[in-house]
Write a protein that holds these residues in place. Structure first.
Motif: not given
Length: 808
Positions: A63-64, A73-74, A137-139, A220-221
Motif C-alpha cells: 500500500x501507498x 509514504x510507501x 490509499x493506493x494498492x 495500481x488502484x
C-alpha cells in the motif's frame, strides 16, 4: 484489447527483480481446493506462488499513502510493521503498519481462501493526523506470472460488472478486486509508467493507462476509503485465464472474510492436533517455535505434488536476482526434502513422511539416483549429482519403519526404490566424479557417513525382503568404507595440528585426484577467501562442522579422540560468539554469503554463520551426554530466528550495516525461512524429549561402536583404483559386468583366474586370496571380459604394505 485502450509508455520496463528473502510469514490453506502460497516481508505481501509452490507469480503487493498534494509514504519503506500469528500453529497473520511520521496506521489480516485460489487481505486504515477524507490509499501490485518478471501483460477491466485489474502470462492469470469501489485504476511498465512513479511525482494518480503488454508491469488502484470508513477487503484471485481469476476474486468477496478465516483456522488446528505435544516453555511474547516449525514445514509441501517439499519460499538476495534465477530456493532438493520429512516425523507426522516417500519414489531417476535439485515434476534444475542425496532417502525409509510410520506392506512397496538407490551408491560411491558437495568434488564426512549408514539400513530392509545375499554384500561394503574414512578424510601433522595442539582432524572435502589413471588423496585443498599464503600452503584444508556427521550417523563416538581434536579445530576456526549464543560457519573459505560491505552474494562473497549448525552442534552435545549444553544451544538457535519465529539460512556476522538491514547476530539476506533449519529444530526437540539423538541409525552404532566390526577387505574398482593393500587384507575386485580376474602375486610365475559373482546390484565382485601375503609383495592382475571375449589390455598393480595404525 479495445480501440479505446490507453497503452502505457515505457515498454518493456526496467529489468525485473525479485524481492527480499527475509520473510516474516508464509502461509497456505490446507484445503485441497486452494493452490496459492503467500509470503510476507516488510509488512506486505512478497512472493505469491501459484499454481505450484515452485512457481512464483507475484513479486509483491503493498500500500501507498498520500495526501494528494505533498505527502508520499510507501508502507514497506516508510512504516514500521509488526507481524503476529493469528493463532499458534496457524499461518494467518495480523500485520500492523505504523507510519514513521505518525500520520496513519494500517491493520491487516492475511490468509488464503480455503475454497479457491485466492489470497485475502482484510484491511483497516486509520488516519492519525486529520480525517480519512484527507488521505488517499493506493494498492501497488507487481505481477511476475509463470516465474518471470518479463513478458507480463496487464489491463484494467471488469468481471461480470465488477471493476478489477488483470494480468496474465503463459497460461497463468490474476485478478485484483476490492470490496469497496476503486476511485482510479492504471497499469504501466515498471520504472517508467507504473503507479509508483506517478504517485512519487504527483502525490496522486494522474495516469490512467488501461493496458501494458509484454513487459515488467505494475498495477495500481486507489481505494475509496470513505465508502468503507477505512475498512475493506482485497481479494487477489488466480486462474488459467482472466475469467477464472476474476471469478475466484469475486466469489471470495461474496463469501466474505469471516467465513474464509474460520475454515482456514479450523483446517490448521485440526492438523496441529494430530502432532505430538512437544511444545516447550517460552518467555513472554516469544513465538511457539515448535508450532512455528511444524507449520513452516507443512506450508512448504506442494499439494498438487503430494510429498514434494521445497527448500524455502524465498529467493536468497532476491532484490538482486531477476529472471535468470528462476529456481531461487523454491525447488525440491532431495537432501532438504528428507531432512524436512524427518522433522515432521519427529513431530509425529506419519502421513506426511509417507507422502514424501511416495514423492521420492516417483522422482527417482532410472539409474537410482535423484537430481541435485528439481522442479516439483521431477525435472532437474541443476545437473550435479550428490551421493548423500541418494543415501538419505534410504535412511528415511528405515527411520520411518522404526518410528512405525510404515507397515510391512509399505516397506515392501519402497524396497525397489531402496534397492535402486543402494545399487547406485555401490556402483558409483563413495564418491564419483559427478558428486559435488556444494562447490567441490571429493570426499565429504557428511556424504560418506550418510552412504555407510544407508548401506547398513538397506541391508536390514533387504533381509526383510528375503534378499540375504544383497544384505551381506551391503554390510561388507559399508565395513570397507567405514574402515577407509581415516585414509580418506583424516589428516595429521599440519600447521593447524601444531598451532592448536591436536594430533589430527577430519576435513570437509578431500578431493580425489586422478594421476595416470590412479586415484589418490590430494592433501592440499585450494581455499577461497583466505589469505594467499594460507591458500597456497599444503598445511591448510577445508574444515567444517560436517565432520560431526560421523557422530550423528553413528560411525564415531562423541568422545573419540579424533572427533574431540576435530571439534577443537572447528571451534577455533568457525565458531562465532554472539549475544544470542554460539553459531558456526560452514567451512573456512566459504564463498556463499554477502560481501564484506554487505553487497549481496553474486557468485562470490563471504560465507556467514548458519543457525542450522547450532542445532547440529546441540545434537552432538546430546550424543556426548551434555544435555545442558544441548539445551543452551537450542535456546541460541531460537534467538537467531526472526521476530516471528522463522529461522534464516544465515545470520550476519559482521559489524552492523543499518542501511542494508544487516545487524550482527540477526538474519542476513539469505533464505528465510529455511525448511531444513526448522526440521533440525524439530528433531532437536524430539531428541531432547527422548534423551537420545532421534535420527541416529542404530545399525551403525551397533556395528561400529558396540561390536567394533572391522573389514577383511580392500576394494579395487575402476572408479577407485587403490595402489596399496595392508597386509592381512583380502583384495576385492569389483566390476560393472561379469569378468574373470587373471592375477598373480609372483610376477606371473603362478597365475590365478577368479570369476566374479553377481551381487544382485549390478556390481560383480571377486575376492582374491591375498590375506596371507607379506608386506612388500605386489599383486598384478588384468581383467578378461567374457561377454565381448577380450582382455582389458593392461596390467594393474596393488602393493602389499604393512598393517595400518590402529586407533583406540
Amino acid at each position: 484489447m479495445s480501440p479505446s485502450d490507453r497503452f502505457a509508455p515505457g515498454w518493456p520496463g526496467i529489468p525485473a527483480r525479485w524481492t527480499s528473502s527475509a520473510k516474516s510469514g508464509v502461509g497456505v490453506s490446507l484445503s485441497n481446493m486452494s493452490h496459492v502460497w503467500f509470503t510476507l516481508s516488510h509488512g506486505i505481501f512478497n512472493e505469491i506462488y501459484y499454481p505450484r509452490i515452485d512457481q512464483a507469480c507475484v513479486r509483491d503487493m503493498g500500500l501507498i499513502v498520500t495526501d494528494g498534494a505533498d505527502f508520499f509514504s510507501e508502507e514497506k519503506r516508510d512504516a514500521v510493521s509488526e507481524v503476529q500469528w493469528l493463532a499458534e500453529g496457524v499461518p494467518a497473520f495480523r500485520v500492523v503498519s505504523r507510519c514513521r511520521k505518525g500520520r496513519y496506521r494500517i491493520e491487516k489480516t492475511i490468509l488464503t481462501d480455503s475454497k479457491r485460489d485466492t489470497v485475502l487481505q482484510k484491511t483497516r486504515f486509520f488516519a492519525q493526523e486529520g480525517e480519512i477524507s484527507n488521505c488517499r490509499l493506493y494498492v501497488l501490485l507487481a505481477p511476475h506470472l509463470a516465474n518471470h518478471g518479463a513478458g507480463n501483460t496487464a489491463w484494467v477491466g471488469e468481471y461480470k460488472g465488477i471493476s478489477m485489474l488483470f494480468a496474465e502470462r503463459d497460461g497463468s492469470a490474476l485478478a485484483l478486486a476490492c470490496s469497496v469501489p476503486w476511485r482510479n485504476r492504471s497499469v504501466g511498465f515498471v520504472g517508467f509508467s507504473d503507479g509508483w512513479q506517478d504517485l512519487l511525482s504527483h502525490k496522486k494518480m494522474t495516469w490512467d493507462y488501461t493496458r501494458a503488454e509484454n513487459g515488467n508491469i505494475a498495477l495500481t488502484a486507489e481505494v475509496d476509503l470513505e465508502s468503507g470508513n477505512g475498512e475493506f477487503l482485497l481479494a487477489l484471485g488466480f486462474g488459467r485465464n482472466a475469467a477464472e481469476a476474476g471469478n475466484r476474486a469475486r466469489a471470495a468477496l461474496q463469501d466474505g472474510f469471516n467465513t474464509a478465516q474460520s475454515e482456514y483456522v479450523e483446517g490448521w488446528n485440526r492438523w496441529q492436533g494430530l502432532l505430538l505435544p512437544l511444545d516447550t516453555d517460552r518467555g513472554l511474547g516469544r513465538p511457539n517455535f515448535y508450532r512455528v516449525s511444524t507449520t513452516v514445514l507443512r506450508v512448504h509441501e506442494a499439494f498438487n505434488f503430494p510429498g514434494g517439499i521445497i527448500a524455502s519460499l524465498s529467493i536468497p538476495w532476491g532484490f538482486s536476482k531477476g529472471d535468470n534465477d528462476l529456481g531461487g530456493y523454491h525447488l525440491a532438493w532431495p537432501r532438504d526434502l528428507v531432512e524436512s520429512a524427518a522433522g515432521l516425523l519427529a513431530a509425529g507426522g506419519h502421513e506426511e513422511v509417507r507422502r514424501v516417500l511416495c514423492y521420492l519414489q516417483a522422482t527417482q531417476e532410472a539409474d537410482g539416483h535423484w537430481a541435485q535439485n528439481m522442479w516439483l515434476d521431477g525435472s532437474p534444475y541443476w545437473n550435479g549429482i550428490q551421493m548423500d542425496e541418494t543415501a538419505l532417502p534410504v535412511l528415511l525409509v528405515d527411520l520411518s519403519r522404526r518410528e512405525k510410520a510404515l507397515a510391512a506392506d509399505d516397506v515392501a512397496r519402497f524396497w525397489p526404490m531402496v534397492r535402486q538407490a543402494v545399487a547406485y551408491l555401490v556402483r558409483n560411491g563413495p564418491v564419483s566424479p559427478q558428486d559435488r558437495w556444494e562447490e567441490d568434488p571429493g570426499y565429504s564426512p557428511f556424504t560418506v557417513a550418510a552412504e555407510i549408514a544407508a548401506l547398513l539400513a538397506a541391508a536390514d530392509l533387504a533381509e526383510m525382503q528375503q534378499e540375504q545375499s544383497i544384505a551381506t554384500y551391503l554390510r561388507e561394503t559399508a565395513d570397507v568404507w567405514n574402515a577407509s574414512i581415516d585414509r580418506w578424510i583424516y589428516v595429521k601433522g599440519t600447521d593447524w595440528c601444531r598451532e592448536f595442539e591436536v594430533a589430527g582432524y577430519y576435513v570437509r572435502i578431500a578431493p580425489v585426484e586422478t594421476v595416470g589413471g590412479v586415484s589418490r588423496f590430494q592433501k592440499s585443498v585450494p581455499i577461497r577467501n583466505v589469505a594467499p599464503d594460507q591458500a597456497e600452503s599444503p598445511a591448510y584444508h577445508m574444515v567444517s562442522p560436517d565432520a560431526l556427521a560421523l557422530v550423528r550417523f553413528g560411525l564415531r563416538s562423541a568422545d573419540d579422540p579424533r572427533i574431540l581434536d576435530t571439534v577443537k579445530i572447528i571451534d577455533a576456526l568457525l565458531r562465532v560468539e554472539t549475544r544470542q549464543g554460539s553459531v558456526w560457519r560452514r567451512y573456512n573459505g566459504d564463498g556463499y554469503g554477502e560481501h564484506g560491505d554487505g553487497e549481496p552474494f553474486d557468485g562470490t562473497g563471504i560465507g556467514r554463520c548458519w543457525p542450522l549448525l547450532t542445532g547440529e552442534r546441540a545434537h552432538y552435545e546430546l550424543a556426548a551426554g551434555r544435555e545442558g549444553d544441548a539445551r543452551q544451544l537450542q535456546a541460541a538457535m531460537e534467538n537467531f530466528a526472526g521476530a516471528e519465529g522463522l529461522f534464516p539460512e544465515q545470520i550476519w556476522d559482521g559489524a552492523d550495516l543499518p542501511e542494508r538491514e544487516l545487524f550482527f547476530g540477526r538474519p542476513s539476506g539469505s533464505a528465510m525461512p529455511l525448511a531444513w533449519a526448522h526440521a533440525e529444530y524439530l528433531k532437536l526437540l524430539r531428541s531432547l524429549h527422548d534423551g537420545r539423538v532421534f535420527d541416529m541409525p542404530p545399525q551403525t552404532v551397533q556395528r561400529y561402536l558396540v561390536e567394533k566390526t572391522e573389514s577383511p577387505f580392500m576394494v579395487w574398482r575402476f572408479n577407485h583404483k587403490i595402489r596399496s593393500l595392508p597386509a592381512g587384507k583380502i583384495l576385492r575386485i569389483e566390476t560393472l559386468a561379469p569378468a574373470v580376474i587373471h592375477w598373480s602375486d609372483d610376477e606371473w610365475h603362478t597365475v590365478h583366474d577368479d570369476k566374479t559373482r553377481d551381487t544382485g546390484l549390478s556390481v560383480h565382485s571377486a575376492d582374491l586370496a591375498t590375506e596371507l601375503l607379506s608386506a612388500g609383495k605386489e599383486i598384478k592382475f588384468t581383467i578378461y571380459w567374457p561377454d565381448p571375449g577380450h582382455y582389458e589390455g593392461n596390467d594393474f598393480v596393488v602393493s602389499v604394505d604393512s598393517p595400518p595404525q590402529v586407533f583406540c
